[in-house]
Design a protein around this motif. Structure first.
Motif, mmCIF file in Angstrom:
data_model
loop_
_atom_site.group_PDB
_atom_site.id
_atom_site.type_symbol
_atom_site.label_atom_id
_atom_site.label_comp_id
_atom_site.label_asym_id
_atom_site.label_seq_id
_atom_site.Cartn_x
_atom_site.Cartn_y
_atom_site.Cartn_z
ATOM 1 N N ALA A 240 0.831 -1.206 0.000
ATOM 2 C CA ALA A 240 0.000 0.000 0.000
ATOM 3 C C ALA A 240 0.866 1.257 0.000
ATOM 4 C CB ALA A 240 -0.936 -0.005 1.205
ATOM 5 N N ARG A 241 1.935 1.251 0.777
ATOM 6 C CA ARG A 241 2.841 2.416 0.790
ATOM 7 C C ARG A 241 3.434 2.668 -0.584
ATOM 8 N NH1 ARG A 241 4.241 0.374 5.883
ATOM 9 N NH2 ARG A 241 5.993 -0.775 5.014
ATOM 10 N N SER A 242 3.735 1.605 -1.304
ATOM 11 C CA SER A 242 4.377 1.767 -2.612
ATOM 12 C C SER A 242 3.425 2.275 -3.682
ATOM 13 C CB SER A 242 5.024 0.454 -3.064
ATOM 14 O OG SER A 242 4.037 -0.464 -3.495
ATOM 15 N N MET A 243 2.126 2.180 -3.437
ATOM 16 C CA MET A 243 1.164 2.620 -4.455
ATOM 17 C C MET A 243 0.077 3.519 -3.867
ATOM 18 S SD MET A 243 -0.636 -1.129 -5.092
ATOM 19 C CE MET A 243 -1.468 -0.608 -6.544
ATOM 20 N N ILE A 244 0.422 4.235 -2.814
ATOM 21 C CA ILE A 244 -0.566 5.044 -2.097
ATOM 22 C C ILE A 244 -1.233 6.086 -2.994
ATOM 23 C CG2 ILE A 244 0.995 6.817 -1.203
ATOM 24 C CD1 ILE A 244 -0.571 6.352 1.513
ATOM 25 N N SER A 245 -0.530 6.579 -3.983
ATOM 26 C CA SER A 245 -1.115 7.593 -4.866
ATOM 27 C C SER A 245 -2.252 7.026 -5.722
ATOM 28 C CB SER A 245 -0.049 8.204 -5.768
ATOM 29 O OG SER A 245 0.481 7.220 -6.633
ATOM 30 N N GLU A 246 -2.349 5.715 -5.809
ATOM 31 C CA GLU A 246 -3.409 5.080 -6.591
ATOM 32 C C GLU A 246 -4.666 4.785 -5.762
ATOM 33 O OE1 GLU A 246 -1.992 1.768 -9.003
ATOM 34 O OE2 GLU A 246 0.047 2.555 -8.785
ATOM 35 N N PHE A 247 -4.598 4.988 -4.464
ATOM 36 C CA PHE A 247 -5.732 4.708 -3.586
ATOM 37 C C PHE A 247 -6.749 5.829 -3.668
ATOM 38 C CE2 PHE A 247 -3.234 1.391 -1.951
ATOM 39 C CZ PHE A 247 -3.925 0.678 -0.999
ATOM 40 N N ALA A 248 -8.015 5.461 -3.735
ATOM 41 C CA ALA A 248 -9.098 6.427 -3.624
ATOM 42 C C ALA A 248 -9.187 6.859 -2.159
ATOM 43 C CB ALA A 248 -10.411 5.785 -4.067
ATOM 44 N N PRO A 249 -9.722 8.038 -1.892
ATOM 45 C CA PRO A 249 -9.822 8.482 -0.492
ATOM 46 C C PRO A 249 -10.541 7.478 0.417
ATOM 47 C CG PRO A 249 -10.300 10.295 -1.961
ATOM 48 C CD PRO A 249 -10.190 9.056 -2.821
ATOM 49 N N TRP A 250 -11.634 6.890 -0.061
ATOM 50 C CA TRP A 250 -12.346 5.916 0.771
ATOM 51 C C TRP A 250 -11.521 4.642 0.957
ATOM 52 C CZ3 TRP A 250 -13.888 7.432 -4.080
ATOM 53 C CH2 TRP A 250 -13.795 6.476 -5.088
ATOM 54 N N GLY A 251 -10.665 4.331 0.016
ATOM 55 C CA GLY A 251 -9.782 3.175 0.168
ATOM 56 C C GLY A 251 -8.752 3.407 1.254
ATOM 57 N N LEU A 252 -8.217 4.635 1.306
ATOM 58 C CA LEU A 252 -7.274 4.971 2.379
ATOM 59 C C LEU A 252 -7.959 4.904 3.734
ATOM 60 C CD1 LEU A 252 -5.318 7.975 0.820
ATOM 61 C CD2 LEU A 252 -4.424 5.702 1.350
ATOM 62 N N SER A 253 -9.175 5.454 3.803
ATOM 63 C CA SER A 253 -9.869 5.433 5.095
ATOM 64 C C SER A 253 -10.250 4.008 5.493
ATOM 65 C CB SER A 253 -11.088 6.353 5.085
ATOM 66 O OG SER A 253 -12.086 5.868 4.230
ATOM 67 N N ASN A 254 -10.677 3.185 4.542
ATOM 68 C CA ASN A 254 -10.991 1.779 4.852
ATOM 69 C C ASN A 254 -9.755 1.040 5.337
ATOM 70 O OD1 ASN A 254 -13.672 1.993 4.151
ATOM 71 N ND2 ASN A 254 -13.437 1.066 2.138
ATOM 72 N N THR A 255 -8.631 1.292 4.689
ATOM 73 C CA THR A 255 -7.381 0.630 5.074
ATOM 74 C C THR A 255 -6.963 1.068 6.466
ATOM 75 O OG1 THR A 255 -6.745 0.483 2.749
ATOM 76 C CG2 THR A 255 -4.997 0.191 4.369
ATOM 77 N N ALA A 256 -7.002 2.375 6.723
ATOM 78 C CA ALA A 256 -6.627 2.885 8.047
ATOM 79 C C ALA A 256 -7.557 2.328 9.124
ATOM 80 C CB ALA A 256 -6.657 4.409 8.045
ATOM 81 N N TRP A 257 -8.866 2.335 8.852
ATOM 82 C CA TRP A 257 -9.823 1.801 9.818
ATOM 83 C C TRP A 257 -9.519 0.335 10.112
ATOM 84 C CZ3 TRP A 257 -13.132 -2.330 9.449
ATOM 85 C CH2 TRP A 257 -14.003 -2.512 10.528
ATOM 86 N N SER A 258 -9.237 -0.424 9.057
ATOM 87 C CA SER A 258 -8.994 -1.858 9.221
ATOM 88 C C SER A 258 -7.767 -2.131 10.076
ATOM 89 C CB SER A 258 -8.831 -2.514 7.837
ATOM 90 O OG SER A 258 -10.004 -2.338 7.091
ATOM 91 N N PHE A 259 -6.683 -1.410 9.809
ATOM 92 C CA PHE A 259 -5.484 -1.588 10.630
ATOM 93 C C PHE A 259 -5.754 -1.173 12.075
ATOM 94 C CE2 PHE A 259 -3.326 -2.190 6.629
ATOM 95 C CZ PHE A 259 -2.288 -3.047 6.960
ATOM 96 N N ALA A 260 -6.511 -0.085 12.276
ATOM 97 C CA ALA A 260 -6.833 0.346 13.626
ATOM 98 C C ALA A 260 -7.705 -0.689 14.345
ATOM 99 C CB ALA A 260 -7.543 1.694 13.585
ATOM 100 N N LYS A 261 -8.697 -1.217 13.644
ATOM 101 C CA LYS A 261 -9.589 -2.234 14.234
ATOM 102 C C LYS A 261 -8.807 -3.463 14.676
ATOM 103 C CE LYS A 261 -13.731 -4.602 14.228
ATOM 104 N NZ LYS A 261 -14.139 -4.978 15.532
ATOM 105 N N LEU A 262 -7.795 -3.814 13.890
ATOM 106 C CA LEU A 262 -6.956 -4.968 14.224
ATOM 107 C C LEU A 262 -5.840 -4.608 15.213
ATOM 108 C CD1 LEU A 262 -6.751 -6.573 10.669
ATOM 109 C CD2 LEU A 262 -7.909 -7.530 12.689
ATOM 110 N N GLU A 263 -5.821 -3.334 15.632
ATOM 111 C CA GLU A 263 -4.826 -2.836 16.577
ATOM 112 C C GLU A 263 -3.398 -3.028 16.066
ATOM 113 O OE1 GLU A 263 -5.830 -4.662 20.325
ATOM 114 O OE2 GLU A 263 -7.597 -3.383 20.527
#
Length: 92
Positions: free
Chosen positions: A65-88
Motif C-alpha cells: 500500500a505504501r508503494s502505491m498510495i497515490s493510486e488509492f481512492a480516499p475511501w480506500g485509504l480510510s478503509n485501510t486505516a480503519w482496518s489496521f486500527a480495528k486490528l490494533e
C-alpha cells in the motif's frame, strides 16, 4: 481478485474457518503484487471485520500500500486505516 472477493464473502457471513483463512492468507501473500488498491483494502477490511489477524499478510499489505498510495481512492485509504486500527496494528 478472487482472493479479495472470497475474503470479503467469508467476512460477510462471519465464517471463521482457520484452515480456510490460513490458505487465503498464504495465497494473498504470494499474489499481493497483482492486487489492485481496491483488492488490498477489501482484503484488509475483511480481515478486520472478522478479527482475523495475520501479521505477515498485514505487513505485506502495508508495504504494498505504501508503494502505491497515490493510486488509492480516499475511501480506500480510510478503509485501510480503519482496518489496521480495528486490528490494533500500529507499527507496520
Amino acid at each position: 481478485r478472487c482472493i479479495a472477493n472470497l475474503a470479503w464473502a467469508v467476512s460477510k457471513v462471519a465464517f471463521h474457518d482457520v484452515p480456510l483463512l490460513a490458505a487465503l492468507s498464504a495465497s494473498a501473500r504470494t499474489r499481493l503484487e497483482e492486487f489492485s488498491p481496491q483488492e488490498m483494502w477489501n482484503t484488509v477490511w475483511a480481515m478486520a471485520a472478522i478479527c482475523w489477524k495475520d501479521p505477515p499478510l498485514l505487513e505485506s499489505i502495508a508495504a504494498r500500500a505504501r508503494s502505491m498510495i497515490s493510486e488509492f481512492a480516499p475511501w480506500g485509504l480510510s478503509n485501510t486505516a480503519w482496518s489496521f486500527a480495528k486490528l490494533e496494528v500500529c507499527d507496520v
